[in-house]
Design an enzyme around this catalytic site. Sequence first.
Site, PDB file in Angstrom:
ATOM      1  N   ARG A 148       1.010  -1.239   0.020  1.00 51.24           N
ATOM      2  CA  ARG A 148       0.113  -0.064   0.016  1.00 51.24           C
ATOM      3  C   ARG A 148       0.950   1.256  -0.130  1.00 51.24           C
ATOM      4  O   ARG A 148       2.030   1.121   0.271  1.00 51.24           O
ATOM      5  CB  ARG A 148      -0.961  -0.027   1.235  1.00 51.24           C
ATOM      6  CG  ARG A 148      -2.122  -1.054   1.122  1.00 51.24           C
ATOM      7  CD  ARG A 148      -3.068  -0.666   2.391  1.00 51.24           C
ATOM      8  NE  ARG A 148      -3.652   0.247   2.535  1.00 51.24           N
ATOM      9  CZ  ARG A 148      -3.496   1.329   3.411  1.00 51.24           C
ATOM     10  NH1 ARG A 148      -2.628   0.814   4.588  1.00 51.24           N
ATOM     11  NH2 ARG A 148      -4.010   2.390   3.685  1.00 51.24           N
TER      12      ARG A 148
ATOM     13  N   LYS B  92       3.345  -6.936  11.749  1.00 48.22           N
ATOM     14  CA  LYS B  92       2.550  -7.395  10.774  1.00 48.22           C
ATOM     15  C   LYS B  92       3.062  -8.606  10.112  1.00 48.22           C
ATOM     16  O   LYS B  92       4.089  -9.045   9.781  1.00 48.22           O
ATOM     17  CB  LYS B  92       2.900  -6.188   9.460  1.00 48.22           C
ATOM     18  CG  LYS B  92       1.906  -6.267   8.495  1.00 48.22           C
ATOM     19  CD  LYS B  92       1.631  -4.981   7.788  1.00 48.22           C
ATOM     20  CE  LYS B  92       1.226  -5.082   6.223  1.00 48.22           C
ATOM     21  NZ  LYS B  92       0.931  -3.783   5.536  1.00 48.22           N
TER      22      LYS B  92
ATOM     23  N   ARG C 292       0.280   3.800  18.706  1.00 52.76           N
ATOM     24  CA  ARG C 292       1.301   4.145  19.728  1.00 52.76           C
ATOM     25  C   ARG C 292       0.982   3.213  20.904  1.00 52.76           C
ATOM     26  O   ARG C 292       0.035   3.512  21.856  1.00 52.76           O
ATOM     27  CB  ARG C 292       1.124   5.360  20.349  1.00 52.76           C
ATOM     28  CG  ARG C 292       1.736   6.421  19.056  1.00 52.76           C
ATOM     29  CD  ARG C 292       1.983   7.907  19.317  1.00 52.76           C
ATOM     30  NE  ARG C 292       0.312   8.331  19.425  1.00 52.76           N
ATOM     31  CZ  ARG C 292       0.056   9.319  20.326  1.00 52.76           C
ATOM     32  NH1 ARG C 292       0.837   9.824  21.228  1.00 52.76           N
ATOM     33  NH2 ARG C 292      -1.171   9.902  20.316  1.00 52.76           N
TER      34      ARG C 292
END
Length: 318
Positions: free
Chosen positions: A117, A181, A316
Amino acid sequence: MDVDGQLLDLLSDGSFHSGEALGAALGVSRAAVWRRLKKLKKAGLSIETVPGRGYRLAAAIQPLDVEKIVACLKVPMDVQVFRQVKSTNDLGLQRAKEALRSPVALLAEQQTAGRGRLGRQWQSPLGHNIYLTLVWPFEAGTDLKGMSLVVGLCLAQVLQDMGLPSAGLKWPNDVLVGQHKLAGVLIELAGNLELNPVAVIGIGINGWLGAHERQMIGQPATDWLSETGQPLARNQCVARLLNALAQALPRFSANGFAAFLQDWQQLDVCAGKPIELVRGEQRLFAVARGVDADGGLIIETERGIERVYGGEVSVRWA
Ligand code: BTN
């Protein structure tokens, strides 16, 4: 099958194979085996060399196999596997121009220019990971808002069902395990969006990442092997994904993202967390408050509640 394909097959069990045995199986010299292994290693295959024992992969792999995938599909689909392509999405965009009437699934063992992306690269070494593009023609006039979240949801649910219950979603469609991820989705639209919209749905899943890929990714990443201790059963995973998407996309066409909202929220790892949202040059600090029925991210800032439909979220965590 060509020699590189045969070599990949021979090594796929993750056991040691001597250069001599590989040469004998392939009908080539040991020197030729060595040259080919060097090439495969450069392409990202995790080949280890141990003097006196031979060669083996850091992790066993399941070579992609159209027949095995198709045998597990609940709805017949055209599935094609390539050894090496620039990007399965590039291929998908080409196919989308061919007045496609039914879906096509394109897979590759390696991408030389895998795309992520927001113009990023997607690390796509040979053999261990899944690079899948599903080219899906929608009915004229289908409202595609939120479709990318549906794809992320299917992906996370399949990975959960395959043995990773901690797989979660970060808006719009990243699959995370903890803060790392594991998989991502890149959707591109083709065709005339009013008359014959076609979604080119790219899915990347990290089965195994070497040190080089981890360094190139530049954000916390993980792979299936590290999370589960098992090699990724790629054919099974692809078949499950295609089955899940073949069920979800028609439901999405009929009912929109609203029908998936609740399931998505259950896997949302951002909700209630402070986030930073980057949109082009703009940076915004906010608290994530889930998603809306159009697939937009709901955020809370000093100005109150807002909805955003594009950008990149970083959580965060602390
Ligand atoms: C992201 O999270 O940045 C999206 C990653 C999408 C990667 C997949 S791999 C198959 C398909 N082909 C590509 O070039 N990209 C997508």
